[in-house]
Design an enzyme around this catalytic site. Sequence first.
Site, short mmCIF file in Angstrom:
data_model
loop_
_atom_site.label_atom_id
_atom_site.label_comp_id
_atom_site.label_asym_id
_atom_site.label_seq_id
_atom_site.Cartn_x
_atom_site.Cartn_y
_atom_site.Cartn_z
N SER A 76 -2.59 -8.17 2.91
CA SER A 76 -3.09 -8.01 4.30
C SER A 76 -3.45 -9.37 4.89
O SER A 76 -3.47 -9.54 6.11
CB SER A 76 -4.32 -7.11 4.31
OG SER A 76 -4.02 -5.89 3.70
N ARG A 77 -3.74 -10.34 4.03
CA ARG A 77 -4.14 -11.67 4.54
C ARG A 77 -2.94 -12.52 4.96
O ARG A 77 -3.12 -13.54 5.61
CB ARG A 77 -4.97 -12.41 3.49
CG ARG A 77 -6.35 -11.81 3.28
CD ARG A 77 -7.20 -12.62 2.34
NE ARG A 77 -8.55 -12.11 2.24
CZ ARG A 77 -8.94 -11.16 1.39
NH1 ARG A 77 -8.06 -10.63 0.56
NH2 ARG A 77 -10.19 -10.74 1.35
N VAL A 125 4.66 -5.60 -4.68
CA VAL A 125 5.78 -5.54 -3.73
C VAL A 125 5.88 -6.90 -3.05
O VAL A 125 4.85 -7.49 -2.68
CB VAL A 125 5.58 -4.42 -2.69
CG1 VAL A 125 6.71 -4.38 -1.68
CG2 VAL A 125 5.44 -3.08 -3.39
N GLN A 179 -17.84 -6.66 -1.09
CA GLN A 179 -16.91 -7.45 -1.91
C GLN A 179 -16.47 -8.74 -1.24
O GLN A 179 -15.63 -9.46 -1.78
CB GLN A 179 -15.72 -6.59 -2.32
CG GLN A 179 -14.76 -6.22 -1.20
CD GLN A 179 -13.70 -5.26 -1.70
OE1 GLN A 179 -13.95 -4.08 -1.87
NE2 GLN A 179 -12.50 -5.76 -1.96
N HIS A 195 0.84 -1.21 0.00
CA HIS A 195 0.00 0.00 0.00
C HIS A 195 0.88 1.26 0.00
O HIS A 195 0.59 2.23 -0.70
CB HIS A 195 -0.88 0.04 1.24
CG HIS A 195 -1.89 -1.07 1.33
ND1 HIS A 195 -1.81 -2.06 2.26
CD2 HIS A 195 -3.01 -1.32 0.61
CE1 HIS A 195 -2.83 -2.89 2.12
NE2 HIS A 195 -3.57 -2.47 1.12
N GLN A 207 -8.60 -7.19 -10.63
CA GLN A 207 -9.24 -5.97 -10.08
C GLN A 207 -8.79 -4.73 -10.86
O GLN A 207 -9.60 -3.85 -11.16
CB GLN A 207 -8.88 -5.83 -8.60
CG GLN A 207 -9.23 -4.48 -8.01
CD GLN A 207 -9.04 -4.43 -6.51
OE1 GLN A 207 -9.86 -4.96 -5.77
NE2 GLN A 207 -7.99 -3.77 -6.04
N ASP A 230 -3.39 -7.42 -7.50
CA ASP A 230 -4.79 -7.76 -7.77
C ASP A 230 -5.04 -7.44 -9.25
O ASP A 230 -5.69 -6.43 -9.58
CB ASP A 230 -5.72 -6.96 -6.86
CG ASP A 230 -5.50 -7.32 -5.40
OD1 ASP A 230 -5.70 -8.48 -5.03
OD2 ASP A 230 -5.08 -6.44 -4.64
O1 PAF Z 1 -7.80 -3.72 -3.20
C1 PAF Z 1 -8.50 -3.39 -2.21
O2 PAF Z 1 -7.99 -3.18 -1.10
C2 PAF Z 1 -10.00 -3.21 -2.39
O3 PAF Z 1 -10.51 -4.16 -3.27
C3 PAF Z 1 -10.41 -1.79 -2.80
C4 PAF Z 1 -9.87 -1.44 -4.17
C5 PAF Z 1 -9.90 -0.80 -1.77
C6 PAF Z 1 -11.94 -1.69 -2.86
O4 PAF Z 1 -12.51 -1.95 -1.61
#
Ligand code: PAF
Length: 286
Positions: free
Chosen positions: A188-189, A178, A63, A39, A155, A152
């Site tokens: 995060s998981r 990264v 989600q 992040h 996504q 992702d």
């Molecule tokens: O990648 C994420 O952390 C989430 O899918 C996002 C893009 C913040 C949407 O909730």
Amino acid sequence: MTIPTVRTIVALRGIVAGWRQEGLKIAVVPTMGALHDGHLSLVRAALEKADRVIVTIFVNPKQFNNQDDLAAYPRTEHEDAAKLMPLGVHLLYAPNMAEMYPENFATTVSVGGVSEGLCGAFRPGHFAGVATVVTKLFLQTGADIACFGEKDFQQLHVVRRLARDLDIPIEIVACPTVREVDGLALSSRNRRLSAAERRTAPKLAEILLATAERLLPGAPPEHVLTEAKAAILAAGYREVEYLELRSDGDLSPLAAVDRPARLIVAAWLGQTRVIDNVKLAPTGNK
Ligand code: PAF
């Protein structure tokens, strides 16, 4: 010193309107919190490209196709703010549930094509949930730029598609995955992995890279991918949801690496779902 934080759309828009009057360029980094170095790399990219950077933190229930996953998702806003502060982030936007989804909220943004297959096949409703919240975050912040991680990868395609299809004037910036020193993609998981699982986890990235090497000369993927799935299971993962060769540009399935491609995987290690991908560029392509 704490990072300026707003929790309402009205407060957010007030600050953004002031920045607009000054002619400043604004970037947004959407997150669900539990921030890690992946992040922070998005935030650094945003700070390089814009005058003002908004980080959003919202754990989006729409989600999550699995309620246990939602309940277990780490919520660490205090620590997150402390990580963002030294980077010089200008604003944290952390709306609560009622602000994002008021009573009688009834709209879903559903992106066809790129949402189908891969994670879309195993996580029903996931990408509609992502697309809905990301569209709202784009409209709420009015940002010029948004940064997303290549980790992702599907996504990223979904977000690009929705911005184009809905004529949202925002530039989507893709940032490289990264990794830990042993190759595991940050997520995060990952904090859910036991010590033994954490030792096994990087084998997924290792196998992906070795498989990419085998596919690069243009070998038909079927046999190579079957062997790679077996190798992932032999390494200690309990299930491979998918391992597929897709076009880097539009996510369409590929029968050979005849253009820039992505090898994309999702596999379960104990109770943790791990996803990763690597880029394959055939000779002469970048
Ligand atoms: O990648 C994420 O952390 C989430 O899918 C996002 C893009 C913040 C949407 O909730």
